[in-house]
Write an enzyme that holds these catalytic residues in place. Structure first.
Site, PDB file in Angstrom:
ATOM      1  N   ASP A 446       0.837  -1.215   0.000  1.00  0.00           N
ATOM      2  CA  ASP A 446       0.000   0.000   0.000  1.00  0.00           C
ATOM      3  C   ASP A 446       0.870   1.263   0.000  1.00  0.00           C
ATOM      4  O   ASP A 446       2.059   1.233  -0.331  1.00  0.00           O
ATOM      5  CB  ASP A 446      -0.953  -0.060   1.207  1.00  0.00           C
ATOM      6  CG  ASP A 446      -2.284   0.608   0.926  1.00  0.00           C
ATOM      7  OD1 ASP A 446      -2.334   1.844   0.932  1.00  0.00           O
ATOM      8  OD2 ASP A 446      -3.276  -0.104   0.676  1.00  0.00           O
ATOM      9  N   ASP A 447       0.285   2.337   0.402  1.00  0.00           N
ATOM     10  CA  ASP A 447       0.894   3.676   0.441  1.00  0.00           C
ATOM     11  C   ASP A 447       2.238   3.670   1.182  1.00  0.00           C
ATOM     12  O   ASP A 447       2.394   2.948   2.171  1.00  0.00           O
ATOM     13  CB  ASP A 447      -0.110   4.583   1.192  1.00  0.00           C
ATOM     14  CG  ASP A 447       0.154   6.045   0.966  1.00  0.00           C
ATOM     15  OD1 ASP A 447       1.157   6.364   0.315  1.00  0.00           O
ATOM     16  OD2 ASP A 447      -0.660   6.852   1.437  1.00  0.00           O
ATOM     17  N   ARG A 526      -6.146  16.244   3.515  1.00  0.00           N
ATOM     18  CA  ARG A 526      -5.108  15.222   3.780  1.00  0.00           C
ATOM     19  C   ARG A 526      -3.753  15.718   3.250  1.00  0.00           C
ATOM     20  O   ARG A 526      -2.995  14.976   2.643  1.00  0.00           O
ATOM     21  CB  ARG A 526      -5.470  13.871   3.160  1.00  0.00           C
ATOM     22  CG  ARG A 526      -4.821  12.698   3.891  1.00  0.00           C
ATOM     23  CD  ARG A 526      -4.878  11.415   3.105  1.00  0.00           C
ATOM     24  NE  ARG A 526      -4.463  10.285   3.906  1.00  0.00           N
ATOM     25  CZ  ARG A 526      -3.961   9.161   3.427  1.00  0.00           C
ATOM     26  NH1 ARG A 526      -3.815   8.994   2.139  1.00  0.00           N
ATOM     27  NH2 ARG A 526      -3.611   8.179   4.226  1.00  0.00           N
ATOM     28  N   LYS A 560      -3.797  -0.893  -6.961  1.00  0.00           N
ATOM     29  CA  LYS A 560      -4.879  -0.252  -6.194  1.00  0.00           C
ATOM     30  C   LYS A 560      -4.791   1.239  -6.502  1.00  0.00           C
ATOM     31  O   LYS A 560      -3.795   1.885  -6.158  1.00  0.00           O
ATOM     32  CB  LYS A 560      -4.674  -0.531  -4.704  1.00  0.00           C
ATOM     33  CG  LYS A 560      -5.648   0.186  -3.764  1.00  0.00           C
ATOM     34  CD  LYS A 560      -5.376  -0.246  -2.313  1.00  0.00           C
ATOM     35  CE  LYS A 560      -6.245   0.473  -1.301  1.00  0.00           C
ATOM     36  NZ  LYS A 560      -5.937   0.088   0.083  1.00  0.00           N
ATOM     37  N   TRP A 561      -5.804   1.758  -7.160  1.00  0.00           N
ATOM     38  CA  TRP A 561      -5.818   3.175  -7.574  1.00  0.00           C
ATOM     39  C   TRP A 561      -6.620   3.962  -6.531  1.00  0.00           C
ATOM     40  O   TRP A 561      -7.832   3.807  -6.453  1.00  0.00           O
ATOM     41  CB  TRP A 561      -6.456   3.283  -8.957  1.00  0.00           C
ATOM     42  CG  TRP A 561      -6.558   4.665  -9.530  1.00  0.00           C
ATOM     43  CD1 TRP A 561      -6.956   5.800  -8.918  1.00  0.00           C
ATOM     44  CD2 TRP A 561      -6.257   5.047 -10.876  1.00  0.00           C
ATOM     45  NE1 TRP A 561      -6.930   6.859  -9.771  1.00  0.00           N
ATOM     46  CE2 TRP A 561      -6.506   6.428 -10.992  1.00  0.00           C
ATOM     47  CE3 TRP A 561      -5.810   4.352 -12.011  1.00  0.00           C
ATOM     48  CZ2 TRP A 561      -6.338   7.123 -12.186  1.00  0.00           C
ATOM     49  CZ3 TRP A 561      -5.644   5.045 -13.203  1.00  0.00           C
ATOM     50  CH2 TRP A 561      -5.899   6.418 -13.281  1.00  0.00           C
ATOM     51  N   ASP A 562      -5.925   4.771  -5.772  1.00  0.00           N
ATOM     52  CA  ASP A 562      -6.565   5.507  -4.678  1.00  0.00           C
ATOM     53  C   ASP A 562      -6.793   6.966  -5.073  1.00  0.00           C
ATOM     54  O   ASP A 562      -6.191   7.468  -6.035  1.00  0.00           O
ATOM     55  CB  ASP A 562      -5.645   5.423  -3.442  1.00  0.00           C
ATOM     56  CG  ASP A 562      -6.398   5.583  -2.126  1.00  0.00           C
ATOM     57  OD1 ASP A 562      -7.571   5.995  -2.148  1.00  0.00           O
ATOM     58  OD2 ASP A 562      -5.801   5.301  -1.063  1.00  0.00           O
ATOM     59  N   ASN A 564      -7.637  10.383  -2.557  1.00  0.00           N
ATOM     60  CA  ASN A 564      -8.031  10.740  -1.195  1.00  0.00           C
ATOM     61  C   ASN A 564      -8.544  12.160  -0.990  1.00  0.00           C
ATOM     62  O   ASN A 564      -8.673  12.603   0.137  1.00  0.00           O
ATOM     63  CB  ASN A 564      -6.868  10.462  -0.240  1.00  0.00           C
ATOM     64  CG  ASN A 564      -6.759   8.977   0.037  1.00  0.00           C
ATOM     65  OD1 ASN A 564      -7.611   8.394   0.702  1.00  0.00           O
ATOM     66  ND2 ASN A 564      -5.746   8.342  -0.512  1.00  0.00           N
ATOM     67  N   ASP A 632     -13.077   2.311   4.201  1.00  0.00           N
ATOM     68  CA  ASP A 632     -11.946   2.089   5.107  1.00  0.00           C
ATOM     69  C   ASP A 632     -12.441   1.506   6.422  1.00  0.00           C
ATOM     70  O   ASP A 632     -11.646   1.130   7.280  1.00  0.00           O
ATOM     71  CB  ASP A 632     -11.217   3.410   5.387  1.00  0.00           C
ATOM     72  CG  ASP A 632     -10.159   3.689   4.327  1.00  0.00           C
ATOM     73  OD1 ASP A 632     -10.031   2.882   3.385  1.00  0.00           O
ATOM     74  OD2 ASP A 632      -9.467   4.712   4.449  1.00  0.00           O
TER      75      ASP A 632
HETATM   76  C1  DGJ Z   1      -7.124   5.347   1.754  1.00  0.00           C
HETATM   77  C2  DGJ Z   1      -7.471   3.938   1.421  1.00  0.00           C
HETATM   78  O1  DGJ Z   1      -8.845   3.761   1.499  1.00  0.00           O
HETATM   79  C3  DGJ Z   1      -6.732   3.002   2.338  1.00  0.00           C
HETATM   80  O2  DGJ Z   1      -7.111   1.668   2.082  1.00  0.00           O
HETATM   81  C4  DGJ Z   1      -5.256   3.199   2.155  1.00  0.00           C
HETATM   82  O3  DGJ Z   1      -4.880   2.776   0.881  1.00  0.00           O
HETATM   83  C5  DGJ Z   1      -4.898   4.639   2.393  1.00  0.00           C
HETATM   84  N1  DGJ Z   1      -5.703   5.524   1.609  1.00  0.00           N
HETATM   85  C6  DGJ Z   1      -3.447   4.884   2.077  1.00  0.00           C
HETATM   86  O4  DGJ Z   1      -3.126   6.214   2.137  1.00  0.00           O
END
Ligand code: DGJ
Length: 817
Positions: A446-447, A526, A560-562, A564, A632
């Site tokens: 992940d991140d 964020r 995984k394309w996020d 935020n 989340d």
């Molecule tokens: C938000 C995502 O929903 C989480 O699963 C995770 O990937 C975080 N971002 C990472 O910053």
């Protein structure tokens, strides 16, 4: 002007038409005209003069599937276009074919057309009422005859009709013809009105399941064209509808409204269910009865726009939506940006549902020669309740709406919940062993793996600098992938390609690439800003970020394309002052085209759509993804509700449901909840006891070997809603009904009682077997091990051994061949 008594009579007349049977209509008239015989006489005269044809047409509508309704309307218009020699109005036309229809019997003639009983042979044989509409008539005479036709015409999803209604308002001064427009444009010369007249249409049979209907309309005085497009999927009972708007004028046309779809419905009552929420409580159901006026469900946040409400809804006619009975529509917009669904109940109690991109702040200037194509609106309908509506969406999604919908999904272990930003190469590699031990197919990093001058060691820096962090991961991504592969598991990675942190090399080099407004301090969310995808150089950069991560590291087979944050200051340094309102539309079209390139160039890479939880869940983006991340919030108690909400539109194969420690619920409960979707984990395996590891490993093996074939590809039946029961229950049935899996989740203490599965073959005998039990434990299900026929199971149900909060049960029903 019409006088008040005629107006009142019309009001009662239209309301009376809503009554389904003659007896109901009589009772209604007794009430509505009590003490006013003159009114009653007028209304009855109006009802009598309603032509046979119209009545037949109206009566047949409820029995028709929506695809048939729309196709038959269109086919009528087609006939006029294709037969310059004359209209289909004489008896000698019987037996003739019109597109996929054969005319069987003339039913009658109405003000604007002729109604036939017709038979459609392909792709599915069925009888329909086919109305040939004389839209070639000049607008004035159509308006003059329009009242008698209104009910029938209103059923057609046809902006031309809307324009006629609007024109009626001006000409006849009748306020009830004034409707919110589906399309509003200011022409190059400043004229703010648009008149759209039917020109021609074509129905293309794409294959045995799909037909594409294109209806061309044109303004009689301006070279301004609108094409209504309807793609009908016969087996799934789904229609995708969008609109293409073309400007051939000698200057720009400004589009102020541009709905994808705007059907008019007629029922006694309308019950609307929206799926609202916020971070960690996505897709919460909320149903209400619509009252006169306009109810708007929308999003104005520009990108990943479903954070507070998804762009999908359930609309039930005449009563609150039920799972397995009643007339229910489902709608879902294929668009990840701001959207608007406006539900307008007029004084005749008609409902108009205008669905599309949110016109708020998004006025679009269409240059000469340009075409604006709206996103598609998906519709489905059932007279067997919202359960069937969901199954229609699910079937459609698996075949047409998502990537690889008829295959399976890997079980993955993600490190986010376990490590957040606190990891290095050694820690990650050590987690691979845990993933293997549990039986995962894939590890997802992940991140936190990127950024050097601005290392991504927390959420305040690094976004935009998509180079591997050499301090933390000194051997790079291919090394990690190889390490995972050596242990027999695949490797995947997290990206958030649309974003930039002010603390990044990218922002230092190109602050003008961030979305923002002049004279305003950047509004961080964020700690980050969104990149301006309307700028070609940014689009190119975003694509390169993806390409440069995946291409040199072919061992990465999952992404995984996020995303935020959403947009709070829509502004672009690239777009000219007069086109600032284009930003969000250009952004989302560019985004979809990058996503589509990802799917095309990297077919071997499985992709998860994530957005700070479930902030981006729509079939526009999902086309290019395999799953989405619903929330989340992975506390299984809350996930029961969240998954329940999303299940109305999105099948289990699209929902990444992970087992975590959130909420400290029993591990079995967490597993049972996650298993009803696409199972994954977010666990620090090293922190699990050996007993817990064995439980998870056994659960994963069971899921892979026995359950996921049914849950991911079967039909879903929602049996008991957590919103009004102390427990939730659902079952999945394989397409041939030979296997089913029943899930029961106890959410409050309550006496156990039978849960009745649905969708089984009544004649088939099923062996009942409770699975996913703690090691060494025997099932307490009284019928465990028995063989019972489907009819009995559906009638009497099974009494699951769950009474206490967070007890759960997974029961397999295996049909005997
Ligand atoms: C938000 C995502 O929903 C989480 O699963 C995770 O990937 C975080 N971002 C990472 O910053």
């Amino acid at each position: 002007m019409i006088d008040a008594s005629t107006q009142r009579a019309e009001e009662v007349f239209y309301a009376a038409l809503a009554e389904k049977t003659a007896a109901e209509r009589r009772v209604f008239l007794d009430g509505a005209c009590a003490g006013d015989p003159a009114l009653r006489a007028m209304v009855e005269e109006m009802l009598d003069s309603q032509s046979e044809a119209d009545r037949f047409f109206l009566d047949s509508l409820p029995a028709l599937k929506p695809s048939a309704e729309i196709c038959q309307s269109v086919a009528g218009a087609d006939e006029l276009a294709k037969n310059p020699d004359g209209e289909i109005s004489a008896d000698e036309d019987l037996g003739k074919r019109i597109g996929p229809y054969k005319l069987l019997q003339k039913i009658g003639e109405g003000g604007c057309g002729v109604v036939y009983m017709a038979e459609q042979e392909a792709p599915v044989r069925r009888r329909v009422a086919l109305k040939v509409i004389k839209l070639g008539m000049d607008t004035k005479s159509v308006i003059a005859r329009f009242e008698a036709e209104r009910q029938a015409l209103a059923m057609m999803d046809h902006p031309n009709i809307a324009r006629v209604l609007d024109a009626g308002a001006t000409e006849a001064g009748r306020p009830y013809f004034v409707l919110e427009p589906a399309l509003q444009a200011t022409h190059a010369d400043g004229n703010v009105s648009t008149d759209l007249i039917y020109v021609r249409h074509e129905i293309r049979v794409v294959d045995t399941n799909i037909s594409l209907t294109r209806i061309e309309l044109k303004d009689p005085v301006y070279p301004f064209f609108v094409t209504l497009c309807l793609k009908a999927y016969a087996n799934e009972d789904v229609i995708e509808q969008w609109t293409e708007i073309r400007n051939q004028e000698n200057g720009a046309v400004t589009l102020e409204h541009f709905a994808s779809s705007a059907p008019l419905l007629h029922a006694k009552e309308y019950w609307l269910t929206q799926f609202r929420g916020d971070y960690r409580r996505e897709a919460t159901l909320s149903e209400e009865k619509l009252t006169p006026g306009t109810k708007i469900l929308d999003s104005k946040i520009g990108t990943r726009a479903s954070r507070y409400r998804i762009a999908s809804f359930i609309l039930s006619l005449n009563e609150p939506a039920k799972e397995d009975s009643g007339e229910v529509f489902g709608g879902s917009l294929e668009w990840p940006g701001s959207y608007q669904m406006a539900f307008d109940v007029d004084w005749n109690n008609h409902l108009r549902a205008l669905c599309g991109i949110n016109p708020f702040g998004e006025e679009y200037h269409l240059k000469p020669g340009e075409t604006f194509t709206t996103p598609a609106m998906l519709w489905t309908w059932s007279n067997e309740g919202k359960g069937q509506v969901s199954r229609n969406f699910h079937r459609w999604a698996r075949s047409y709406g998502i990537r690889d919908g008829n295959t399976s999904r890997p079980v993955l272990l993600n490190n986010w919940e376990a490590t957040e930003f606190n990891f290095d190469e050694k820690i990650i590699v050590s987690l691979f062993d845990g993933a293997k031990e549990l039986g995962a197919d894939l590890f997802l990093l992940d991140d936190g793996w990127f950024g050097n001058r601005h290392a991504r060691t927390n959420d305040a820096a690094g976004l935009g600098d998509w180079q591997v962090n050499t301090n933390r991961l000194s051997h790079g991504l291919s090394y990690l992938a190889a390490q995972a592969n050596q242990r027999g598991i695949r490797f995947g990675i997290w990206l958030e390609p649309e974003m930039v942190d002010p603390a990044s090399d990218l922002y230092e080099l190109h602050p003008e690439w961030a979305i923002g407004q002049p004279h305003r301090a950047p509004d961080l969310f964020r700690n980050q800003l969104g990149l301006d995808l309307s700028r070609p150089a940014v689009r190119d950069f975003v694509w390169r970020s993806i390409d440069d991560t995946l291409k040199p590291n072919p061992g990465i087979t999952y992404l995984k394309w996020d995303a935020n944050r959403y947009v709070t200051q829509p502004g672009s340094t690239y777009l000219p002052a007069g086109e600032q309102s284009h930003l969000l539309i250009d952004y989302n079209f560019a985004l979809l085209s990058i996503m589509s390139r990802l799917a095309k160039d990297f077919p071997q890479v499985t992709a998860m759509l994530c957005s700070g939880g479930g902030g981006r869940v729509d079939y526009g983006a999902l086309k290019y993804f395999h799953t989405f991340w619903p929330s989340d919030n992975t506390d299984p108690r809350d996930r029961v509700f969240i998954q329940w909400g999303f299940s109305h539109f999105f099948p289990a194969i699209t929902m990444s449901d992970h087992v975590t420690k959130m909420g400290n619920r029993p591990l079995k409960f967490a597993l049972d909840v996650a298993m009803s979707g696409t199972l994954g984990m977010d666990l620090d395996v090293s922190k699990l006891s050996s007993g817990e590891r064995a439980t998870v490993a056994a659960g994963i093996a069971l899921y892979k070997n026995e359950l996921r074939d049914v849950t991911l590809r079967g039909d879903l039946y929602r049996l008991e809603s957590p919103y009004d029961h102390p427990r939730a229950a659902l079952d999945f049935v394989s397409p041939d009904s030979s296997r089913a899996v029943l899930f029961v989740y106890q959410l409050q203490d309550a006496a156990n009682k039978a849960v009745k599965p649905r969708g089984l073959n009544p004649q088939m005998r099923y062996r009942v077997h409770e699975v996913n039990l703690p090691a060494g434990e025997k099932s307490k299900l009284a019928d465990d091990g028995k063989t019972i026929d489907g009819a009995t199971l559906m009638r009497d149900g099974l009494v699951p051994p769950c009474q206490k909060e967070f007890e759960s049960s997974v029961i397999e029903l295996a049909g005997e061949k």
